[in-house]
Design a protein around this motif. Structure first.
Motif, PDB file in Angstrom:
ATOM      1  N   THR A 164       3.794  25.265  -3.024  1.00  9.37           N
ATOM      2  CA  THR A 164       3.937  25.083  -4.400  1.00  9.37           C
ATOM      3  C   THR A 164       3.644  26.238  -5.192  1.00  9.37           C
ATOM      4  N   GLU A 166       7.534  25.232  -6.904  1.00  9.33           N
ATOM      5  CA  GLU A 166       8.920  25.102  -6.618  1.00  9.33           C
ATOM      6  C   GLU A 166       9.588  24.655  -7.966  1.00  9.33           C
ATOM      7  N   PRO A 167      10.457  25.697  -8.439  1.00 11.36           N
ATOM      8  CA  PRO A 167      10.579  27.019  -7.982  1.00 11.36           C
ATOM      9  C   PRO A 167       9.564  27.873  -8.690  1.00 11.36           C
ATOM     10  N   ILE A 174       2.123  31.634  -4.536  1.00 10.18           N
ATOM     11  CA  ILE A 174       2.517  30.389  -3.785  1.00 10.18           C
ATOM     12  C   ILE A 174       1.291  29.940  -3.069  1.00 10.18           C
ATOM     13  N   ALA A 230       5.068  35.353  -3.828  1.00  7.99           N
ATOM     14  CA  ALA A 230       6.443  35.047  -4.041  1.00  7.99           C
ATOM     15  C   ALA A 230       7.290  36.388  -3.996  1.00  7.99           C
ATOM     16  N   ASP A 233      13.857  34.267  -1.981  1.00  7.50           N
ATOM     17  CA  ASP A 233      13.840  32.639  -1.486  1.00  7.50           C
ATOM     18  C   ASP A 233      13.795  32.688   0.009  1.00  7.50           C
ATOM     19  N   ASP A 254       9.539  24.402   4.524  1.00  7.90           N
ATOM     20  CA  ASP A 254       9.460  24.003   2.988  1.00  7.90           C
ATOM     21  C   ASP A 254      10.038  25.284   2.227  1.00  7.90           C
ATOM     22  N   VAL A 256      11.528  27.424  -0.839  1.00  5.39           N
ATOM     23  CA  VAL A 256      10.889  27.849  -2.334  1.00  5.39           C
ATOM     24  C   VAL A 256      12.032  28.746  -2.880  1.00  5.39           C
TER      25      VAL A 256
END
Length: 259
Positions: A164, A166-167, A174, A230, A233, A254, A256
């Motif tokens: 998390t 997201e986005p 993150i 981050a 993608d 998962d 993101v």
């Protein structure tokens, strides 16, 4: 035959006294009877969940120049069968293996065993197990192997992941959480696996494989938490390499979306 008394003693003790066995002798042989090609669970570790029993198949080959008489295998946990703390007798008539004829001197034999949490499995019995095996010839030759094969019984594992937010905007932090747990054969539930190294891995949206970003240790409840930056993608997951008592496991990635 003395060996028949040994089998009876071992089998009876396993069945009737919490799987503790009396002195059962080390390897013995008389004549040319031979046991080979012992395979447990198709050569894979036996992984057992928190409640459901696991059926385990053992196959082996027996040879004797005069023809094969009968064969039997027993599974046990411990340094020797004399000092074993648990084990399993084969399913079916008197615990003997089912053998099919290959030729006049050879048979392929199969036995199936049940390993069940709370019955012949407790947490401390995870790890290395052994196969005790005996076979006879039609001329009363025999062979007994106390450790005909070693194999591993493991407590099933689970691993989760949640990345998390997201986005997220490129360059932002993150947070990745998760939990490593494994079957507790005594409670019938899954519980956190503590103080274990787990890899945080990332796979770009267009890539086919994961790369490791860092290694994180589980806390006192098996939980995992770390942060990363981050960039693009992609998918985040935790991956555990496993131990002698617990199999390797990787969480589903998962995804993101990075803006």
């Amino acid at each position: 035959m003395r060996i028949r008394a040994t089998v009876a003693a071992v089998s009876g003790a396993l069945a009737l006294s919490a799987l503790a066995v009396p002195a059962a002798h080390a390897d013995e042989a008389e004549g040319d009877t031979a046991i080979s090609n012992v395979v447990v669970n198709g050569g894979k570790a036996v992984v057992v969940g928190a409640t459901a029993k696991k059926s385990v198949t053992v196959t082996f080959t027996v040879k004797d120049a005069a023809g094969v008489g009968w064969a039997q295998a027993i599974l046990y946990h411990g340094a020797t069968i004399d000092s074993s703390d648990t084990g399993a007798l084969a399913n079916g008539r008197d615990g003997r293996a089912t053998c099919t004829t290959v030729n006049a001197t050879t048979k392929n034999c199969t036995s199936t065993f049940d390993l069940a949490p709370g019955l012949n499995l407790i947490n401390s019995s995870a790890g290395g197990w052994k196969v005790w095996a005996i076979a006879t010839g039609k001329d009363d030759d025999y062979v007994l192997k106390e450790s005909a094969k070693s194999f591993t019984v493991q407590r099933a594992s689970k691993l989760t992941v949640d990345a998390t937010p997201e986005p997220v905007k490129k360059g932002r932090t993150i947070t990745v959480t998760g939990k490593l747990s494994r079957a507790n054969w005594e409670t019938g539930k899954y519980a956190g696996y503590t103080a274990q190294p787990v890899k945080l891995q990332f796979r770009k949206k267009s890539a086919t494989s994961y790369t490791t970003l860092k290694t994180v240790k589980t806390n006192g409840t098996g939980a995992l938490k770390t942060t990363t930056t981050a960039t693009v993608d992609g998918y985040y997951r935790y991956s555990f390499a496993g131990t002698s008592t617990t199999p390797a496991v990787s969480a589903a990635g998962d995804y993101v979306d990075v803006k």
